[in-house]
Design an enzyme around this catalytic site. Structure first.
Site, PDB file in Angstrom:
ATOM      1  N   GLU A 150      38.605  39.763  35.135  1.00  0.00           N
ATOM      2  CA  GLU A 150      38.038  39.519  36.474  1.00  0.00           C
ATOM      3  C   GLU A 150      36.522  39.594  36.365  1.00  0.00           C
ATOM      4  OE1 GLU A 150      39.289  42.152  39.566  1.00  0.00           O
ATOM      5  OE2 GLU A 150      41.402  41.673  39.370  1.00  0.00           O
ATOM      6  N   ASN A 151      35.855  38.568  36.848  1.00  0.00           N
ATOM      7  CA  ASN A 151      34.404  38.603  37.017  1.00  0.00           C
ATOM      8  C   ASN A 151      34.031  37.500  38.000  1.00  0.00           C
ATOM      9  OD1 ASN A 151      31.509  37.368  35.509  1.00  0.00           O
ATOM     10  ND2 ASN A 151      31.579  39.452  36.309  1.00  0.00           N
TER      11      ASN A 151
END
EC number: 3.2.1.21
Length: 549
Positions: free
Chosen positions: A409-410
């Site tokens: 996740e980013n």
């Protein structure tokens, strides 16, 4: 003698590993033009409750999030994920968006109550739910997109919460293992990347300490530690199940996805700030990573929580302990480490008086600060501080023996009520953060893939639909939930095509082209040529100048 020798050895190891990376360098603004290693995997992500909708369709059981969001006052505007993006009905549509981006992988989660309505395998397996994920996996593979599958992205079956108290109860370990085993049995012939838990920090702290998330319990000072303890054991059990029963046949990998902000000392010459920043990272990502890679909780957690528990007059620490058998069972149970990362804080030492009570947050004696110059386009907690990403990745390399890493996740949100497809701040965020990841790979960090968070705008937990993380805009007011590409789609697509950042001229050109595309789209939306409902703006009395670029 042995204790001292080990201590010296640890110091030597830390110092020799840290030589690769200059922690004192302040090169926060330099941009590196170059490409990623061959075979680097580019993807985007989602989760079941946030995108699927169909909360009560085709035999799905209730999850804790269904129940939590149906109680008034738990989410922004009492929003729920009942229909969300209607992803349950839009497999082909959404995979066409992934093809537009040229993704190598797609990360999604399996809803436990969709395939086991009560959470208990012997009660009932819902074949319609099983088949939904079969269809999704098959369609992805048909388009050469690798599925990366999360088993637990927060949607615990409600029956297990009501009957047993959810993750407060040790019985969850076996129930979760049964669920994972069913997934390996039904999907493991095609799925080769499994993530046991997504961001267990949030599950433990926001579910059982602050109560901001489902199941909404406020067991201050104890609930988070107990939940985390059972989650770590459940993760290890599932890894061992895969290792002994499935690995030889299926040849896949099992990891966990841990989220961590970076903590930078306010004053890098002040020993107390340095220790506080280290403590911050240990209480965050180290809480889960240290047991999984080294067999036990970080020493600093044991010391601080133990001391504060004694001050309270408790006979034992509020942080549970692992037996020696459990330590050896848990150690080494990750074939790769998933890392979710969004932001950085400056950290300083702050003592909390005992009169304020004992909570997870007062246990670590730190205060978080931000630089007012850091961009903050959306979520109140999410400041854009790209250089912290490289530092976190180097910390992981040093602390945990340079594990194989997938960024799970980013990304960045916007918090505005009107349509905005020209998401220049997201382009800036992705460009800078992906570049810091590239620098970390040059530092020797073993990053194998990157997952943009997220493919679509979606339900953002207690924030409802007020924050949008998507590369694609979703019109939640329209029953069909149409998707529209934001400018960042064009930009991310070009990073993927070039496998990085070839040269300055080209990268600046990408940004210009992406913005030109979205200007036209935004004008079409504004003119009503695309079906989109902007009444929400007036409803909430929130307007924003230049929202149509």
């Amino acid at each position: 003698y042995w204790a001292n020798a080990c201590h010296v050895l640890v110091l030597v190891l830390c110092l020799s590993a840290a030589e690769d990376f200059d922690w004192s360098a302040n090169n926060h603004d330099s941009f590196y033009y170059g490409t990623f290693p061959n075979g680097f995997s580019w993807g985007a992500g989602s989760s079941a409750y946030q995108t699927e909708g169909a909360w009560d369709k085709d035999g799905k059981g209730l999850s804790i999030w269904d129940v939590f969001t149906h109680k008034k006052g738990k989410t922004f505007l009492n929003d729920t994920g009942d229909s969300s993006c209607e992803g349950y009905y839009k497999i082909k549509d959404d995979i066409s968006l992934m093809k537009e981006l040229n993704l190598n992988h797609y990360r999604f989660s399996i809803s436990w109550p969709r395939i086991m309505p009560t959470g208990i395998r012997s009660d009932h397996v819902n074949e319609k739910g099983v088949n939904y994920y079969n269809a999704l996996i098959d369609e992805l593979l048909e388009h050469n997109i690798t599925p990366i599958v999360t088993l637990y992205h927060w949607d615990l079956p409600q029956v297990l919460q009501e009957k047993y108290g959810g993750w407060q109860n040790i019985s969850m370990i076996n129930y979760f293992n049964d669920f994972a085993n069913l997934c390996f049995e039904r999907y493991g012939d095609r799925v080769k990347y499994w993530i046991t838990f997504n961001n267990p920090w949030s599950v433990a702290v926001e579910g059982y300490e602050t109560g901001e998330h489902a199941p909404g319990l406020k067991l201050r000072g104890t609930g988070a530690y107990r939940a985390a303890h059972h989650i770590i054991k459940a993760h290890a059990k599932v890894w061992h199940t895969y290792d002994t029963q499935w690995r030889n046949k299926q040849r896949g990998m099992v990891g966990i996805s841990l989220s961590g902000d970076w903590g930078e000392p306010v004053d890098i010459t002040n020993q107390k700030d340095i220790e506080a920043a280290e403590r911050y990272v240990q209480f965050y990502i180290g809480w889960f990573a240290t047991p999984i890679f080294h067999g036990d909780y970080p020493q600093v957690m044991k010391d601080f929580i133990g001391r504060k528990s004694a001050q309270q007059g408790l006979g034992t620490s509020r942080l549970p302990t692992f037996s020696s058998q459990e330590k050896s069972y848990i150690k080494g149970t990750s074939d790769f480490l998933g890392v979710g990362h969004f932001t950085t804080h400056y950290i300083t030492q702050k003592s909390f008086p005992s009169s304020r009570g004992y909570t997870y947050f007062s246990d670590w004696d730190v205060a978080e600060l931000v630089d007012p110059r850091w961009p903050d386009p959306g979520s109140e907690w999410l400041y854009s501080v790209p250089w912290g990403f490289r530092r976190l990745l180097n910390f992981i390399k040093t602390q945990y023996g340079n594990p194989m890493i997938y960024i799970t996740e980013n990304g960045v949100s916007e918090k505005m009520m009107c349509t905005e497809l020209c998401d220049d701040w997201r382009i800036q965020y992705y460009k800078a953060y992906i570049n810091e990841m590239l620098k970390a790979i040059r530092d020797g960090v073993n990053v194998k893939g990157y997952t943009a968070w997220s493919l679509l705008d979606k339900f953002e937990w207690d924030e409802g639909y007020s924050e949008r993380f998507g590369l694609y805009y979703v019109d939640f007011r329209n029953k069909n939930k149409p998707r529209y590409p934001k400018a960042s789609v064009q930009f991310y697509k070009r990073i993927i095509r070039s496998n990085g950042f070839p040269n300055q001229r080209e990268v600046e050109n990408w940004r210009r082209k992406a913005t030109e595309t979205c200007s036209t789209s935004n004008q079409l939306l504004a003119a009503g040529q695309w079906t989109i409902d902007l009444n929400l703006v007036e409803e909430l009395g929130q307007t924003r100048k230049n929202s149509i670029c």
